[in-house]
Design an enzyme around this catalytic site. Structure first.
Site, PDB file in Angstrom:
ATOM      1  N   CYS A 109     -43.212  69.549  58.415  1.00  0.00           N
ATOM      2  CA  CYS A 109     -44.354  69.722  58.137  1.00  0.00           C
ATOM      3  C   CYS A 109     -44.492  71.240  57.896  1.00  0.00           C
ATOM      4  CB  CYS A 109     -45.282  69.229  59.179  1.00  0.00           C
ATOM      5  SG  CYS A 109     -47.117  69.814  59.060  1.00  0.00           S
ATOM      6  N   CYS A 112     -48.284  72.621  59.672  1.00  0.00           N
ATOM      7  CA  CYS A 112     -48.813  72.852  61.066  1.00  0.00           C
ATOM      8  C   CYS A 112     -47.827  71.862  62.145  1.00  0.00           C
ATOM      9  CB  CYS A 112     -50.276  72.351  61.193  1.00  0.00           C
ATOM     10  SG  CYS A 112     -50.652  70.573  60.780  1.00  0.00           S
ATOM     11  N   SER A 113     -46.767  71.402  61.507  1.00  0.00           N
ATOM     12  CA  SER A 113     -46.010  70.587  62.234  1.00  0.00           C
ATOM     13  C   SER A 113     -46.363  69.256  62.635  1.00  0.00           C
ATOM     14  CB  SER A 113     -45.593  71.265  63.742  1.00  0.00           C
ATOM     15  OG  SER A 113     -45.104  72.624  63.475  1.00  0.00           O
ATOM     16  N   CYS A 114     -47.195  68.670  61.621  1.00  0.00           N
ATOM     17  CA  CYS A 114     -47.454  67.215  61.942  1.00  0.00           C
ATOM     18  C   CYS A 114     -46.187  66.453  62.166  1.00  0.00           C
ATOM     19  CB  CYS A 114     -48.155  66.551  60.643  1.00  0.00           C
ATOM     20  SG  CYS A 114     -49.756  67.145  60.414  1.00  0.00           S
TER      21      CYS A 114
END
Lengths: 209, 125
Positions: A109, A112-114
Site C-alpha cells: 500500500c 498508507c499501509s492498508c
C-alpha cells in the site's frame, strides 16, 4: 520507552507528549460516551492475540486442498473468507491473487499501509516503511531478492497497490512434495510473507522459518 | 508518489533502510494500541468511512515525509494519531481546543501524582 525526560523531578509521574495526547483524546471520547476503555482493550487484545497471519494460512491451505473453495476464493474473496469465519471489520473488499509458475504477485500500500487485517493481523514494520512502499513498485525484483526470493526472467512480477476499498492477499503456490499432507500441516507452510508476496510458501522439509 | 530512490538495489545486509522484523510486537507502546482501537471504534460507529480515514492517514504520512521523516515504519502510529486528531476535529467530534485543554489537565495531573501512584483523570481529580 518514553522520550520524555526533561527534568530531575523523578518524584512525580511523567507522561510523554504523545501519551498525553492519546490519554486526552481517549478521556474526551469516553466522556462523550463514544468509546469505553474496556472495549478498547478488547479490540487491542483481539488484534494482538487472536487475529494474525494464522487466519490467512488456513484460508490458503483450504484453497490448496479444496478446488471448489479455491474457485470461490478467487471469484469472491470476501465471501469465501467470511465463510471460514474470518471477517474484516472495515467492510473493505478483498481480492486474492494466485501465484502460478509464470506469475508472482506482491502486494503493497503505497499510500498508507492498508493491509488485509482480517486474515493477516497487523502489518510488520517493514511493510509500513517508506523504503518498502516505494521501492517495491519501482524495483520489485530487487526488493524480492532482498527477501531472499530470486525470480527467473521468465516469471512475470505483478505489484498490486492496495486502496482503502480493496485489499489483496497472495495465494502462494502449493510447494512440491506436499501431496498427502493434511490441511493443518499445509497451513504451517503458509508464512505471512508468502501471503504478502515477499516469499514463497515454505518447503515442507525445511518447515516454516 | 515517491521518486528519489536508488535503482541500484543493494542486498539487504547493506540496507538498514528496509526495516525487517519477524513476528515482533505489533504495537511498540500501549498508546499505539489505544490510538488504533479508538480509530476502529469510531469507524465502526459510522463517524467516518474507511476511505476517509485512509486519505487522512496518507496525507499525514506524506506531510511527515515532506518534513524530513525517513518514515521507516517506527513513526507510523505517530502519523496515525495525528490523522485521528485531525479527523475527529474536522468531523466535529472533539475540537482541537478541547483536546489542548484536556492535555494540559492530564499533564498537571501527571506532574502532581507521586511516582508509582496511578494518574487519575483530570475530571475526577
Amino acid at each position: 520507552m518514553s522520550p520524555h525526560s526533561d527534568s530531575g523531578h523523578d518524584d512525580h509521574s511523567h507522561l510523554s507528549d504523545t501519551e498525553l495526547r492519546v490519554r486526552s483524546l481517549e478521556s474526551l471520547l469516553t466522556d462523550k460516551g463514544l468509546v469505553n476503555p474496556e472495549a478498547l482493550d478488547a479490540i487491542v487484545d483481539r488484534y494482538e492475540n487472536k487475529i494474525g497471519p494464522r487466519n490467512g494460512s488456513r484460508v490458503v491451505a483450504r484453497a490448496w486442498v479444496d478446488p471448489d473453495f479455491k474457485q470461490r476464493l478467487l471469484e469472491n474473496a470476501s465471501a469465501a473468507i467470511d465463510s471460514l469465519g474470518y471477517t474484516s471489520t472495515q467492510g473493505v473488499d478483498m481480492l486474492v491473487l494466485e501465484n502460478t509458475p509464470t506469475v508472482h504477485n506482491v502486494t503493497v500500500c503505497t499510500l498508507c499501509s492498508c493491509y488485509p487485517w482480517a486474515v493477516l493481523g497487523l502489518p510488520p514494520a517493514w511493510y509500513k516503511s517508506f523504503p518498502f512502499r516505494s521501492r517495491v513498485v519501482k524495483d520489485p525484483r530487487g526488493v524480492l531478492q532482498e527477501f531472499g526470493l530470486k525470480l527467473g526472467a521468465g516469471i512475470e512480477v505483478r505489484v498490486w497497490d492496495s486502496t482503502a476499498e480493496l485489499r489483496y492477499i497472495v495465494l502462494p503456490e502449493r510447494p512440491a512434495g506436499t501431496e498427502g499432507m493434511s490441511e493443518e500441516a499445509l497451513a504451517d507452510l503458509v508464512t505471512r510473507n508468502s501471503m504478502i508476496g515477499t516469499e514463497k510458501a515454505a518447503n515442507p522439509k525445511a518447515g516454516k522459518s | 508518489m515517491p521518486a528519489d530512490l536508488n535503482p541500484n538495489t543493494p542486498t539487504h545486509e547493506d540496507l538498514p533502510s528496509l526495516p525487517r522484523d519477524e513476528d515482533g510486537p505489533v504495537f511498540r507502546e500501549p498508546w499505539e494500541a489505544q490510538a488504533f482501537a479508538m480509530t476502529l471504534t469510531l469507524h465502526e460507529q459510522g463517524h467516518f468511512t474507511w476511505p476517509e480515514w485512509a486519505e487522512c492517514l496518507g496525507a499525514e504520512i506524506a506531510a511527515a515525509q515532506a518534513g524530513g521523516d525517513p518514515d521507516l515504519g517506527d513513526t507510523y502510529y505517530l502519523h496515525w494519531l495525528k490523522a485521528l486528531e485531525g479527523l475527529v476535529a474536522s468531523k466535529g467530534i472533539v475540537s482541537t481546543d478541547d483536546l489542548a485543554r484536556r492535555k494540559e489537565a492530564w499533564d498537571i495531573a501527571a506532574h502532581t501524582t507521586p511516582h508509582g501512584k496511578p494518574i487519575t483523570p483530570p475530571e475526577d481529580a
